[in-house]
Design a protein around this motif. Structure first.
Motif, short mmCIF file in Angstrom:
data_model
loop_
_atom_site.label_atom_id
_atom_site.label_comp_id
_atom_site.label_asym_id
_atom_site.label_seq_id
_atom_site.Cartn_x
_atom_site.Cartn_y
_atom_site.Cartn_z
N PHE A 94 -2.84 1.99 -10.20
CA PHE A 94 -4.06 2.27 -9.97
C PHE A 94 -4.68 1.05 -9.11
O PHE A 94 -5.77 1.12 -8.21
N VAL A 95 -4.03 -0.21 -9.35
CA VAL A 95 -4.51 -1.24 -8.35
C VAL A 95 -3.78 -1.41 -7.09
O VAL A 95 -4.16 -2.39 -6.34
N ARG A 96 -3.02 -0.51 -6.84
CA ARG A 96 -2.34 -0.47 -5.43
C ARG A 96 -3.14 -0.12 -4.48
O ARG A 96 -3.92 0.65 -4.55
N PRO A 97 -3.08 -0.81 -3.43
CA PRO A 97 -4.21 -0.66 -2.20
C PRO A 97 -3.76 0.64 -1.45
O PRO A 97 -2.72 0.99 -1.44
N TRP A 98 -4.80 1.04 -0.74
CA TRP A 98 -4.49 2.19 0.26
C TRP A 98 -3.97 1.78 1.60
O TRP A 98 -3.40 2.59 2.43
N TYR A 99 -4.18 0.42 1.95
CA TYR A 99 -3.59 -0.12 3.04
C TYR A 99 -3.52 -1.53 3.13
O TYR A 99 -3.96 -2.06 2.14
N SER A 155 0.74 -1.21 -0.14
CA SER A 155 -0.04 -0.01 0.06
C SER A 155 0.75 1.20 -0.07
O SER A 155 2.04 1.02 0.11
N ALA A 156 0.20 2.36 -0.36
CA ALA A 156 0.80 3.58 -0.37
C ALA A 156 0.09 4.61 0.22
O ALA A 156 -1.12 4.52 0.34
#
Length: 882
Positions: free
Chosen positions: A182-187, A118-119
């Motif tokens: 785009f597919v990277r999670p937020w956590y 995540s980022a």
């Protein structure tokens, strides 16, 4: 550059600075992206396509199920490394750099998954971990479908992606990088399969294995994320998208909130197509034209496509929703007709023809992927109506192998379709003698670079012979005129339909050819030259030049006019510019089973580089060949000449001959009439076989007249049994028998006496009684006196002129038939003298079954003149098409 740390760094401590650059606090290093880009652009590419080879050096072996014949000693591709050399080899002592991202090559039961970190912000560096798993022992995951080059077509690796604790770096294309963001999670983490990362693109062996596994990888994932690019897919920064079915964007039920317009590029053109609100326009984007996305979307159980702030999803029921809510919708009127099968699995497209038709417009950077990208959804090609089965395709040897050149892949594919599956129609799309292919491509194989060929690869003629005949009669017979309406320099005058016949070949081959030499018997591909060898039936020579005289549909009509017959040939190609009229152009028949099937004609030209009659170049496949024959040929109306009739073989003739030789000598076939003349001259002889020595002399006299009279007499005496003491004296022949041989005496004195005609007279004497020679018709009383059993045995001499024997044989139709048959066999086989005699007197062998005689009205209802015109012979033999 993969690892950017100091070589002494063993325990990295990587942190991301405020400018979003990773730095190692343990060794003080940071990645030099610009340097990596320069080395990437100046260095060798990770993968290049092996170069094509010249004919004669091909070393074909793929797919394994194709019958390849090694015409010369070649290395076994399984016994040595067949992978090509990529780029420059450099110093032989140079050791390859250690790959810090891909530790080893995956096995056939393994695959990799990306654990994406995540980022906090969209601009944070992309960091992920790669983990290897067994296909049967892995966590739940999603797959991603996108295009490496994006809508702008930029396939340059230019964006950094980081791996593992060392943050090893790999450059990816801008669109791949955008997709990962785009597919990277937020956590937390997200587990996905991404082809560009999960497959080591520089490892051919691994690539081959993973392409073979794609069917399972995509069908086992929870869903596929369909990424169309940053101008369509809006990142929501921690918010959640609205979710709707796909048909709702087509019927306008929901309107997505769209991303801000993308900036123009340096040339002033907008980078992406802006049409996200229209499904038909969306399907026209570059993404839907890429070959790989087809299997990705068909194999996945569920697909999700972000348009603006809405996730439109599909599953196997999507087509039903379209038919209910949008009955006027037609997938065929879009640029992605294959989308009607989304999420329906490999079995959704039932035939290879349909699959190639649906994907004919699709693009692939690597031309081999036009096939490899479809293998996971390839139908069971052994049965055109069967459902797809990847395991059966794999079992046939059709698997991805990136060590092969494009040339090798497509020659192998077409050979498989023809020899393994019997798809004859691909020959209608053969490349022929295209100058750009001559040195590298066999003439029988289709042009795989042509979109038109890919669309129609298995399509054949849709015309009927009646349509062709009507066109010839109604239009071409009215004359051929130039563009100004004037008659051309070659003109077919109008002809009354009752004054000529249309002759056409159809039906099955002879029993011999069908059972012992069908087209596929021992058919193979020459591994060195790519030449196709198969059994074909020679139909006719093309002894002159052709003229184009008309058109029907996509086919042009060509003709060659002779005094009493005109040959018409249909072809899609300008064969009038190919046929030279020098006697080297031949029409062959590719025979198929079925009593009412029209054959496929192959127009071939004898190879100029070979003295072997069976070596040819491919000119064209022709769906129809018709002959217009004048009534002077002895034919009227529409005639179908069956291929079986055309193939009346020497074997059949020899069998008929053997049967005729065993006929009774004194009985005419079918008439059952006793010939007392023959019985008297050939006393003691029962069958035609017993006068073979005489027949041989008569045939020799036919071939080399006038012959030797003494040889005839010697042959006659050799036919007689020694008990009759036959010998020649002067112009007479004499035999002797006793009165105890009642059947012989009855022939001469009783039966012949009943004829009461001059030809019944003969000279005889009763030797022991001192009788003089008499020439008479014996009375019944004289017959009883001579043959009276109470009298002692008496010897009777019979004498007749030599020419009577010859005269009797020339009037005996069975002998005449036998002599004609020997002429036929000699003409068909080229055998004369002792060789011909051994064939006539021996049992016919299998080799005789495929030697066809020159047609005669006795065996085929065609005038011999017509056959001579066009060199028809009906021979079936192995033909090599280079």
């Amino acid at each position: 550059m993969q690892r950017w740390h100091d070589v002494s760094c063993r325990h990295p401590d990587v942190k991301v600075s405020a400018d979003q650059t990773p730095r190692c606090h343990a060794c003080g290093k940071e990645p030099q992206i610009a340097e990596l880009e320069r080395s990437r652009s100046s260095g060798r590419s990770s993968l290049s396509i092996p170069l094509d080879k010249r004919l004669g050096d091909l070393d074909l072996w793929w797919p394994r199920s194709v019958p390849y014949f090694q015409s010369s000693l070649k290395p076994d591709p399984e016994s040595e490394d067949t992978r090509p050399v990529f780029g420059s080899q450099g110093d032989a002592d140079e050791q390859p750099a250690e790959d810090t991202i891909y530790k080893s090559t995956l096995g056939s039961d393994e695959f990799r998954l990306v654990w994406l970190d995540s980022a906090d912000t969209l601009d944070s560096p992309l960091h992920l971990n790669l983990c290897d798993y067994k296909l049967d022992d892995c966590p739940e995951y999603e797959t991603v479908s996108y295009t490496w080059a994006g809508e702008g077509g930029d396939s340059t690796p230019c964006k950094p992606v980081y791996f593992g604790p060392f943050w090893d770096i790999m450059l990816q294309t801008k669109n791949c990088w955008e997709m990962l963001r785009f597919v990277r999670p937020w956590y937390g983490n997200r587990i996905v399969w991404v082809d560009a990362i999960c497959i080591n693109q520089a490892d051919i062996q691994e690539g081959n294995i993973q392409v073979a596994n794609m069917s399972r990888i995509y069908s086992s994932g929870n869903r596929v994320i369909l990424y169309l690019g940053p101008d369509i897919a809006m990142p929501l920064y921690g918010k959640h998208p609205r979710r709707r079915r796909l048909h709702e964007i087509a019927d306008g039920t929901i309107a997505p909130n769209l991303p801000a317009p993308q900036p123009v590029d340096s040339s002033g053109r907008r980078s992406y197509v802006q049409s996200p609100g229209d499904l038909k326009a969306l399907l026209g984007r570059r993404y839907f034209s890429r070959i790989w996305v087809i299997q990705e979307l068909l194999l996945s159980q569920r697909a999700v496509m972000r348009v603006g702030d809405v996730d439109f999803w599909t599953d196997p029921t999507t087509s039903v929703y379209f038919s209910i809510n949008l009955p006027e919708w037609s997938w065929e009127q879009t640029d992605a007709a294959w989308m009607q099968y989304i999420s329906q699995g490999a079995a959704s497209i039932s035939t290879l023809r349909d699959l190639l038709l649906l994907t004919s417009h699709c693009r692939a950077t690597d031309p081999r992927d036009r096939l490899f990208g479809l293998l996971s959804i390839m139908p069971d090609m052994s049965n055109p109506s069967a459902e797809g089965d990847a395991s059966q395709v794999e079992g046939s040897g059709l698997h991805a192998d990136y060590s092969l050149s494009s040339q090798h892949v497509y020659i192998g594919l077409f050979a498989y379709c023809l020899l393994n599956l019997g798809h004859f129609n691909i020959l209608y799309h053969a490349s022929g003698n295209l100058s750009r292919w001559k040195a590298y491509y066999p003439t029988w194989a289709p042009d795989w670079t042509s979109r038109a060929t890919r669309r129609a690869l298995f399509d054949g003629p849709e015309l009927t012979s009646e349509q062709v005949e009507a066109e010839i009669r109604d239009n071409i017979q009215e004359g051929v005129r130039d563009s100004r309406g004037a008659e051309s320099d070659w003109y077919i005058s109008p002809t009354n339909s009752d004054s000529f016949s249309i002759i056409e070949c159809w039906g099955p081959a002879s029993t011999h050819a069908a059972t012992l030499r069908p087209w596929y018997k021992d058919a193979h591909i020459d591994a060195s030259t790519g030449a196709l060898s198969m059994n074909l039936t020679h139909y006719m020579s093309v002894p002159g030049k052709l003229r184009r005289v008309g058109r029907i549909g996509v086919y042009q009509i060509f003709a060659m006019k002779k005094s009493l017959a005109t040959l018409f040939i249909l072809s899609e190609h300008r064969i009038d510019k190919m046929v030279m009229g020098d006697g080297r152009d031949e029409l062959f028949i590719l025979s198929q089973a079925g009593n009412y099937t029209l054959p496929t004609y192959l127009l071939l030209r004898r190879s100029p580089n070979s003295g072997d009659r069976e070596s040819y170049n491919f000119l064209s496949a022709c769906p129809f060949v018709q002959i217009q024959a004048d009534v002077g040929m002895g034919t009227v109306g529409f005639m179908h000449v069956t291929l079986k009739d055309l193939q009346y073989s020497v074997y059949d003739i020899l069998q008929d001959l053997q049967e005729r030789l065993d006929y009774p000598l004194y009985v005419q076939k079918g008439l059952e009439l006793t010939s007392l003349e023959m019985k008297g001259l050939f006393v003691g002889i029962e069958t035609n076989r017993q006068i073979l020595p005489l027949i041989r002399v008569l045939h020799s006299e036919r071939v080399n007249p006038p012959g030797d009279p003494d040889a005839f007499v010697d042959a006659y005496l050799a036919c007689l049994s020694p008990e009759y003491k036959g010998f020649a004296r002067g112009s007479f022949l004499q035999i002797t028998f006793s009165t105890n041989q009642g059947s012989v005496a009855e022939t001469y004195f009783k039966e012949r006496g009943k004829l009461n005609r001059p030809e019944a007279r003969f000279r005889y004497r009763v030797r022991d009684s001192g009788d003089e020679w008499r020439s008479t018709i014996v009375s019944q009383s004289k017959y009883k006196q001579i043959t009276d059993s109470s009298q002692p045995q008496q010897w009777i001499d019979i004498c007749f002129k030599k020419h009577e024997v010859r005269q009797a044989l020339t009037l005996y139709s069975n002998v005449d038939r036998i002599l004609d048959t020997m002429d036929m066999i000699s003409a068909s086989t080229g055998r004369t003298g002792e060789g011909l005699w051994l064939m006539v007197t021996g049992d016919p062998g299998d080799e005789c079954k495929f030697i066809c005689h020159s047609q005669d009205k006795t065996y085929l209802d065609l005038d011999t003149k017509l056959c001579d015109y066009f060199g028809m012979d009906g021979s079936t033999f192995m033909v090599s098409i280079e």
